[in-house]
Design an enzyme around this catalytic site. Structure first.
Site, PDB file in Angstrom:
ATOM      1  N   HIS A 269       0.848  -1.191   0.000  1.00 34.15           N
ATOM      2  CA  HIS A 269       0.000   0.000   0.000  1.00 34.15           C
ATOM      3  C   HIS A 269       0.883   1.239   0.000  1.00 34.15           C
ATOM      4  O   HIS A 269       2.109   1.129   0.153  1.00 34.15           O
ATOM      5  CB  HIS A 269      -0.945   0.002   1.220  1.00 34.15           C
ATOM      6  CG  HIS A 269      -0.256  -0.175   2.535  1.00 34.15           C
ATOM      7  ND1 HIS A 269       0.519   0.797   3.112  1.00 34.15           N
ATOM      8  CD2 HIS A 269      -0.211  -1.235   3.387  1.00 34.15           C
ATOM      9  CE1 HIS A 269       0.996   0.357   4.260  1.00 34.15           C
ATOM     10  NE2 HIS A 269       0.580  -0.890   4.450  1.00 34.15           N
TER      11      HIS A 269
HETATM   12  P1  TYD Z   1      -1.504  -2.358   7.482  1.00 32.14           P
HETATM   13  O1  TYD Z   1      -1.047  -0.946   7.532  1.00 32.14           O
HETATM   14  O2  TYD Z   1      -2.173  -2.817   6.208  1.00 32.14           O
HETATM   15  O3  TYD Z   1      -0.280  -3.330   7.792  1.00 32.14           O
HETATM   16  P2  TYD Z   1       1.089  -3.575   7.002  1.00 32.14           P
HETATM   17  O4  TYD Z   1       1.347  -2.420   6.159  1.00 32.14           O
HETATM   18  O5  TYD Z   1       2.102  -3.642   8.044  1.00 32.14           O
HETATM   19  O6  TYD Z   1       0.971  -4.869   6.278  1.00 32.14           O
HETATM   20  O7  TYD Z   1      -2.443  -2.637   8.719  1.00 32.14           O
HETATM   21  C1  TYD Z   1      -2.931  -3.923   8.996  1.00 32.14           C
HETATM   22  C2  TYD Z   1      -4.155  -3.795   9.898  1.00 32.14           C
HETATM   23  O8  TYD Z   1      -3.767  -3.229  11.162  1.00 32.14           O
HETATM   24  C3  TYD Z   1      -5.243  -2.904   9.333  1.00 32.14           C
HETATM   25  O9  TYD Z   1      -6.483  -3.536   9.620  1.00 32.14           O
HETATM   26  C4  TYD Z   1      -5.157  -1.637  10.133  1.00 32.14           C
HETATM   27  C5  TYD Z   1      -4.514  -2.050  11.433  1.00 32.14           C
HETATM   28  N1  TYD Z   1      -3.613  -1.013  11.962  1.00 32.14           N
HETATM   29  C6  TYD Z   1      -3.992  -0.287  13.049  1.00 32.14           C
HETATM   30  O10 TYD Z   1      -5.096  -0.466  13.625  1.00 32.14           O
HETATM   31  N2  TYD Z   1      -3.142   0.668  13.543  1.00 32.14           N
HETATM   32  C7  TYD Z   1      -1.933   0.892  12.969  1.00 32.14           C
HETATM   33  O11 TYD Z   1      -1.163   1.772  13.448  1.00 32.14           O
HETATM   34  C8  TYD Z   1      -1.554   0.135  11.815  1.00 32.14           C
HETATM   35  C9  TYD Z   1      -0.239   0.357  11.132  1.00 32.14           C
HETATM   36  C10 TYD Z   1      -2.440  -0.815  11.347  1.00 32.14           C
END
Ligand code: TYD
Length: 136
Positions: free
Chosen positions: A51
């Site tokens: 993303h």
């Molecule tokens: P995401 O940012 O997609 O994770 P990564 O980039 O590390 O693969 O986030 C995964 C899930 O966690 C999504 O449902 C949102 C949640 N999340 C939070 O609640 N708070 C946060 O600070 C982050 C980074 C994610």
């Protein structure tokens, strides 16, 4: 924003036979830290990220183990291998990121410039590319 704005920052390291120490002060980072999160227990072969963020700036640190961070500004891609806890990868806004090749026991710490906000994400690569190409 260009991939050239993203770079590895070397953090201070205090060598000590008892174990090394690294610290981070405001002067080492170009943004105010509003949030810290970490990835751990990542299964072998798994990936994270995939993303981009509209506004968010981050510093990504391999606190333990190693992994790759591929950054893509919509024109160019660059792969950064993080394997030392005194290096941080600064990631500017509008950068598609993909983290993979996690070693066993890898811990990814992320210092972030804003609280979590789902509306700041591009989770669709084509939508991200359209936004990049539309910006002057
Ligand atoms: P995401 O940012 O997609 O994770 P990564 O980039 O590390 O693969 O986030 C995964 C899930 O966690 C999504 O449902 C949102 C949640 N999340 C939070 O609640 N708070 C946060 O600070 C982050 C980074 C994610």
């Amino acid at each position: 924003m260009s991939i050239k704005d993203c770079k590895i920052i070397e953090l201070p390291k205090v060598h000590d036979p008892r174990g090394n120490l690294t610290f981070i002060e405001a002067k080492h980072i170009s943004f105010d830290i509003q949030r810290v999160y970490y990835l751990y227990d990542v299964p072998g072969g798994s990936y994270r990220g995939a993303h981009a963020h509209k506004q968010l700036q981050q510093l990504i640190i391999a606190m333990s183990g190693s992994f790759d961070v591929v950054l893509d500004d919509g024109y160019e891609k660059e792969c950064f291998h993080l394997n030392r806890s005194y290096y941080g990868l600064y990631v500017c806004p509008m950068m598609w990121r993909y983290l993979d090749n996690f070693s066993s026991g890898a811990v990814t710490m992320v210092l972030a410039s804003t609280p979590y906000d789902e509306s700041d994400y591009y989770r669709d690569y084509d939508e991200f590319l359209r936004a990049v190409k539309a910006s002057p």
